[in-house]
Write an enzyme that holds these catalytic residues in place. Structure first.
Site, PDB file in Angstrom:
ATOM      1  N   HIS A  52      43.952 -74.664 -21.415  1.00 62.82           N
ATOM      2  CA  HIS A  52      43.228 -75.772 -20.781  1.00 62.82           C
ATOM      3  C   HIS A  52      42.075 -75.214 -19.972  1.00 62.82           C
ATOM      4  CE1 HIS A  52      46.481 -74.463 -18.082  1.00 62.82           C
ATOM      5  NE2 HIS A  52      45.671 -74.753 -17.059  1.00 62.82           N
ATOM      6  N   HIS A  75      39.789 -76.184 -16.442  1.00 69.31           N
ATOM      7  CA  HIS A  75      39.667 -77.004 -15.241  1.00 69.31           C
ATOM      8  C   HIS A  75      38.188 -77.338 -15.070  1.00 69.31           C
ATOM      9  CE1 HIS A  75      43.634 -75.737 -13.320  1.00 69.31           C
ATOM     10  NE2 HIS A  75      43.470 -74.783 -14.213  1.00 69.31           N
TER      11      HIS A  75
END
Ligand code: 5GP
Length: 129
Positions: A115, A117
């Site tokens: 992922h 941020h």
């Protein structure tokens, strides 16, 4: 020690299903800010900036973190960065923002589903902590 750092150091890197799989399946709630067939961006439960969004691939294909990337994965990180840019615009982050990928315990990764941020809405500092 921050709870985020504690969580990262307590997590053994692995390829098991994570909380993000439950988020993708809508089994646990979150605030989704955009969605398409490949990526799901949603607000971080523990925001580190006024805007803090996690952008995850819907299919991780073994890509638990950047250090596990193989040639078959090349499209995924690029697409996550592209979606970060789309969402940053949607969120009105005209003055700039930061995109971060944590990798492994020393990188403070706590969820082993790759992922990025997206952080914005305040002045960022350098060097990062
Ligand atoms: P990492 O530390 O792996 O780079 O980032 C994982 C992020 O996931 C953390 O910032 C943490 O706050 C966030 N997070 C963990 N569990 C949940 C959850 O159930 N919902 C949401 N929205 N974010 C979560």
């Amino acid at each position: 020690m921050s709870s985020e750092k504690e969580a990262a150091l307590a997590t053994v890197p692995n390829d098991s299903p994570t909380i993000f799989d439950k988020i993708i399946k809508k089994e646990i709630p979150c605030t989704v800010v955009y969605e398409d067939e490949k990526a799901l961006p949603f607000r971080d439960i523990n925001p580190q900036a006024p805007t803090h969004i996690l952008i995850i691939p819907k299919v991780k294909d073994g890509l638990t973190g950047l250090s596990k990337a193989e040639e078959r994965h090349v499209e995924i990180p690029g697409y996550l960065l592209y979606v970060a840019k789309v969402v940053a615009k949607q969120e009105g982050l005209e003055d700039g923002y930061r995109v971060v990928t944590n990798d492994g315990p020393s990188g403070c990764q706590s969820v082993y589903h790759i992922h990025v941020h997206l952080l914005g809405g305040r002045q960022m500092n350098w060097p990062p902590g």
